[in-house]
Design a protein around this motif. Sequence first.
Motif, PDB file in Angstrom:
ATOM      1  N   HIS A 163      -5.362  -3.184   5.609  1.00 22.52           N
ATOM      2  CA  HIS A 163      -5.238  -3.930   4.389  1.00 22.52           C
ATOM      3  C   HIS A 163      -4.263  -5.178   4.695  1.00 22.52           C
ATOM      4  N   LYS A 215       2.971   4.060  -1.545  1.00 23.94           N
ATOM      5  CA  LYS A 215       2.905   5.240  -2.692  1.00 23.94           C
ATOM      6  C   LYS A 215       4.318   5.512  -3.195  1.00 23.94           C
ATOM      7  N   THR A 230      -5.140   2.793   6.985  1.00 22.39           N
ATOM      8  CA  THR A 230      -5.839   2.013   6.013  1.00 22.39           C
ATOM      9  C   THR A 230      -4.790   0.958   5.401  1.00 22.39           C
ATOM     10  N   VAL A 231      -3.505   1.379   5.498  1.00 22.90           N
ATOM     11  CA  VAL A 231      -2.604   0.223   5.230  1.00 22.90           C
ATOM     12  C   VAL A 231      -2.461  -0.991   6.032  1.00 22.90           C
ATOM     13  N   GLY A 291       0.791  -1.234  -0.041  1.00 29.15           N
ATOM     14  CA  GLY A 291       0.119  -0.059   0.059  1.00 29.15           C
ATOM     15  C   GLY A 291       0.922   1.314  -0.153  1.00 29.15           C
ATOM     16  N   ILE A 316       4.766   5.502   2.971  1.00 25.66           N
ATOM     17  CA  ILE A 316       3.495   5.667   3.649  1.00 25.66           C
ATOM     18  C   ILE A 316       3.512   6.556   4.751  1.00 25.66           C
ATOM     19  N   ALA A 353      -0.926   9.606   7.979  1.00 31.89           N
ATOM     20  CA  ALA A 353      -2.518   9.453   7.701  1.00 31.89           C
ATOM     21  C   ALA A 353      -2.849   8.387   6.999  1.00 31.89           C
ATOM     22  N   GLU A 354      -1.879   7.702   6.191  1.00 30.78           N
ATOM     23  CA  GLU A 354      -2.261   6.591   5.330  1.00 30.78           C
ATOM     24  C   GLU A 354      -2.095   5.334   6.164  1.00 30.78           C
ATOM     25  N   TRP A 355      -1.629   5.400   7.451  1.00 28.59           N
ATOM     26  CA  TRP A 355      -1.211   4.085   8.094  1.00 28.59           C
ATOM     27  C   TRP A 355      -2.433   3.373   8.421  1.00 28.59           C
TER      28      TRP A 355
END
Length: 194
Positions: free
Chosen positions: A188, A153, A184-185, A151, A177, A180-182
């Motif tokens: 996943h 980018k 969701t990652v 996940g 990563i 703020a994305e953690w």
Amino acid sequence: MKRIEPVTLERGGIRLEPLSEQHIESLSAAACDGELWELWFTSVPKHLQTADYVADALAGQASGHMLPWAVRELASDSIIGTTRYHDIVVDASRVEIGYTWYAKQWHRSHVNTTCKLILLSHAFEELSCEVVGLRTDHFNFVSQRAIERLGAKKDGVIRHHAPRRDGTVRDTVMYSILRAEWPTVQRHLESRLS
């Protein structure tokens, strides 16, 4: 970002142990499973270079820009590879995860996903990192796909960036990563393991 110090981390039958000279022989055996040093675009040490590889990692730890681990698979009680934080930039609340390799028999298993979940959780939840980076050689397509499956980018490619052990210079593909994305990652990765 909190101070980064050696720590043992464990989850899902995998233990990350602070790397030490005691791991040299078992890491050498792990690298022999698949003769991983034959992959010219990786940093896997040849059998007789494992002691130097570990010494370099420990020197990086002593200077504060690396934190290396040996990867132990608990069911077999075997050291199956290694990974580390590197390019630690405390003032930017950033670490990178890399120098990761596993014995060939553990490729395409739960091991890499579990290790990355452990390391990302520690970075974001315990160390309060704002970003975790990952990088790989432009020609390491397997690694690129694995990083993307996490996940992360793709940030871009740094051309003519770093020497390979064969003397050539690689282009480096950079990923990251953000904090703020953690969540969701994390969701996943946990779903991939369940």
